[in-house]
Design an enzyme around this catalytic site. Structure first.
Site: not given
Ligand code: NFE
Ligand code: MG
Length: 557
Positions: A14, A62, A65, A69, A469, A492, A536, A539
């Site tokens: 991503e 994002c 995921c 958040h 992640r 990430s 990602c 993110c």
């Protein structure tokens, strides 16, 4: 003579990531740089807003995921407001989050990472009967397994290949010597690649059942959840459970066996610790099993330097972000409550390469007690294992035994990929129990879904959880009832971070050093290791696209 290799953009992830490495005359990577080429401005956008809106806004970091958040932000507010959500809300959150995990990990293994291990073109020359035999070595009743089905998959693939329009399979490194699976194994996993497209849809539907929609569920509020009717409706719960069974079957009869199958041919890489990286592992803990978060499915803690005999208790005050090599102003290591996000882009060097000695990424560099740390499935399994968590220990030992590997083989790219499969099973197997917990709680007369609350005049709070992640934290400061400062430190960012003030590499960078690339025109080994982290970038950061025209610059589609 050293040579520089630039992979930009890295795809099957991503967002936008650029990797530069320097290889020596033996094609061994001597140094590496990870650069996030986009900037996320959402933390700035949040300033001055009502804290209760932060969850819906941060969730837009994002679409992969999706949800996590939202949860982290709501938790941060609940901490700042000094309230706790009721039991039903905690369980419902686990149900959405659990579905997110299983769905996301399946998609990662097959659609984002699988083709780093599996040569699809080789699958065309497989004998379907033999493929059935190979699949049965790892599972009694493998998912969608018959010679007729495998032959049909080959036919479908051949049509693709013959048309010259490979679509999602174009521009891969078919035929590369780093692919080690025989044609039949390639066929089995490719066949599940196609099945997984359907299965991930089922996982997304599970999220929508209690989340209202997916991506970006909308049933959470500060203090609880709003999916009251769904929660009380047996039919809705049945719909969720029915889909769970499908996912569980896929994990048991496709995902886990396929990882074992791949591991049997890539064993040497695990034993040689290819792609190990920093070997510091960090978890915040995730999936609250009680209302106080004392008992969590994933324990929290830190394992340092690959020492499985010791888990360091997490001290939140030791979490900082540095920007010495990031495109932001400032030079201090700041705790997220004090965090600043002031962009300062300084570009590439005259050869259009990253200025590795200076600033070279939009990602900040999170550190724990000054250490770069890996977060994610491998960190969770390692911290859980080292903590002696019985469920994690049993699954990890069982899987390693089946693969004929020692625990230390976890410190590798292969180990990272295996850890993700293991935790998928761990989570998938818990979910039904959580549904029963919900039903029992409601039956016992507790139908509360929300704790009343008001925005405090001022305050601060943090929400810490485990996204698919890795360790995810949101920190919020409130003044005059609005957001004064907001910082999200995401998985990430930890894994893909650039160097820090001390010059220590981030986990992606460190994981690449020492790896030998078989064919410099096809840096498959770089992709395999980077993808094993499931990057990602959305993110982690947002916008700007420096272009490269450097020797060996790869656009991998
Ligand atoms: Ni956009 Fe994410 C997850 C978060 S970042 S995918 O999982 O938080 O690594
Ligand atoms: Mg941040």
């Amino acid at each position: 003579m050293s040579q520089r290799i630039v992979v930009d953009p890295v795809t099957r992830i991503e967002g936008h990531l650029r990797i530069e490495v320097e290889v020596d005359s033996n094609n061994v990577i001597k140094d590496a740089w990870s650069s996030m080429t986009m900037w996320r401005g959402i933390e700035v956008i949040l300033k001055g807003r009502d804290p209760r809106d932060a969850g819906l806004i941060t969730q837009r970091f994002c679409g992969v995921c999706t949800y996590v958040h939202y949860e982290a932000s709501i938790m941060a507010c609940e901490d700042a407001f000094g309230i706790k959500p009721p039991t039903n809300a905690r369980i419902i959150r686990n149900l959405i989050h659990g579905a997110q995990y299983v769905y996301d990990h399946i998609m990662h293994f097959y659609h984002l990472h699988g083709l780093d291990w599996v040569d699809i073109v080789s699958a065309l020359s497989a004998d379907p009967e033999k493929a059935v035999a190979i699949a049965r070595k790892y599972c009694d009743e493998p998912y969608n397994c018959s010679a007729t089905h495998y032959a049909a998959v080959q036919k479908r693939l051949k049509k693709f290949v013959d048309s010259g329009r490979l679509g999602p399979f174009a521009n891969a490194y078919w035929g590369n010597p780093s692919y080690k699976l025989p044609p039949e194994a390639n066929l089995v996993i490719t066949s599940h690649y196609l099945d997984a497209l359907e299965v991930s849809k089922t996982g997304a539907q599970m999220m929508a059942i209690f989340g209202g929609k997916n991506p970006h569920p909308q049933s959470l509020v500060v203090g609880g959840v709003t999916c009251v009717m769904d929660m009380l409706e047996a039919e809705r719960i049945g719909q969720y459970l029915y889909r769970l069974k499908d996912l569980q079957r896929f994990v048991e009869t496709a995902y886990i066996p396929d990882v074992l199958l791949a591991a049997s041919y890539y064993k040497d890489e695990g034993l040689a610790h290819v792609g190990a990286g920093v070997k510091n592992y960090l978890t915040y803990g995730g999936f609250w099993l009680d209302d106080d978060g004392k008992n969590m499915l994933f324990p929290r803690g830190v394992v340092k330097g690959g020492d499985l005999s010791r888990v360091i208790p997490l001290d939140e005050n030791k979490i900082t972000e540095e920007v010495a090599h990031s495109w932001y102003t400032g030079s201090d290591a700041l705790h997220p409550y004090e965090g600043k996000t002031e962009p300062s882009y300084t570009g590439l060097d005259k050869n259009n390469n990253l200025k590795g000695e200076e600033k070279y990424s939009w990602s900040k560099a999170p550190r724990y007690d000054g250490m770069p740390c890996e977060v994610g499935p491998l960190a969770r399994m390692i911290v859980g294992y080292a903590s002696g968590d019985p469920a994690i220990k049993k699954l990890v030992d069982g899987t390693l035994q089946a693969a004929g590997l020692p625990a230390t083989a976890l410190f590798s790219t292969l180990g990272r990929t295996a850890a993700r499969a293991i935790e998928t099973k761990l989570v998938a197997d818990q979910i039904e129990g959580w549904v029963m917990e919900l039903v029992q709680n409601i039956k016992a007369g507790d139908t509360r879904t929300w704790t009343r609350c008001d925005v405090p005049e001022s305050g601060q709070g943090r929400g810490m959880t485990e996204a698919p992640r890795g360790a995810l934290g949101h920190w919020i400061r409130i003044k005059n009832k609005v957001i004064e400062n907001y910082q999200a430190v995401v998985p990430s960012t930890w894994n893909g971070s650039p160097r820090d003030r001390a010059g220590q590499r981030g986990p992606y960078e460190e994981a690449l050093v020492g790896t030998k690339i078989a064919n410099l025109d096809q840096p498959l080994e770089i992709l395999r290791t980077i993808h094993s982290f499931d990057p990602c970038m959305a993110c982690a950061v947002h916008i700007i696209d420096p272009r490269s025209d450097k020797v060996r610059a790869f656009k991998v589609l």
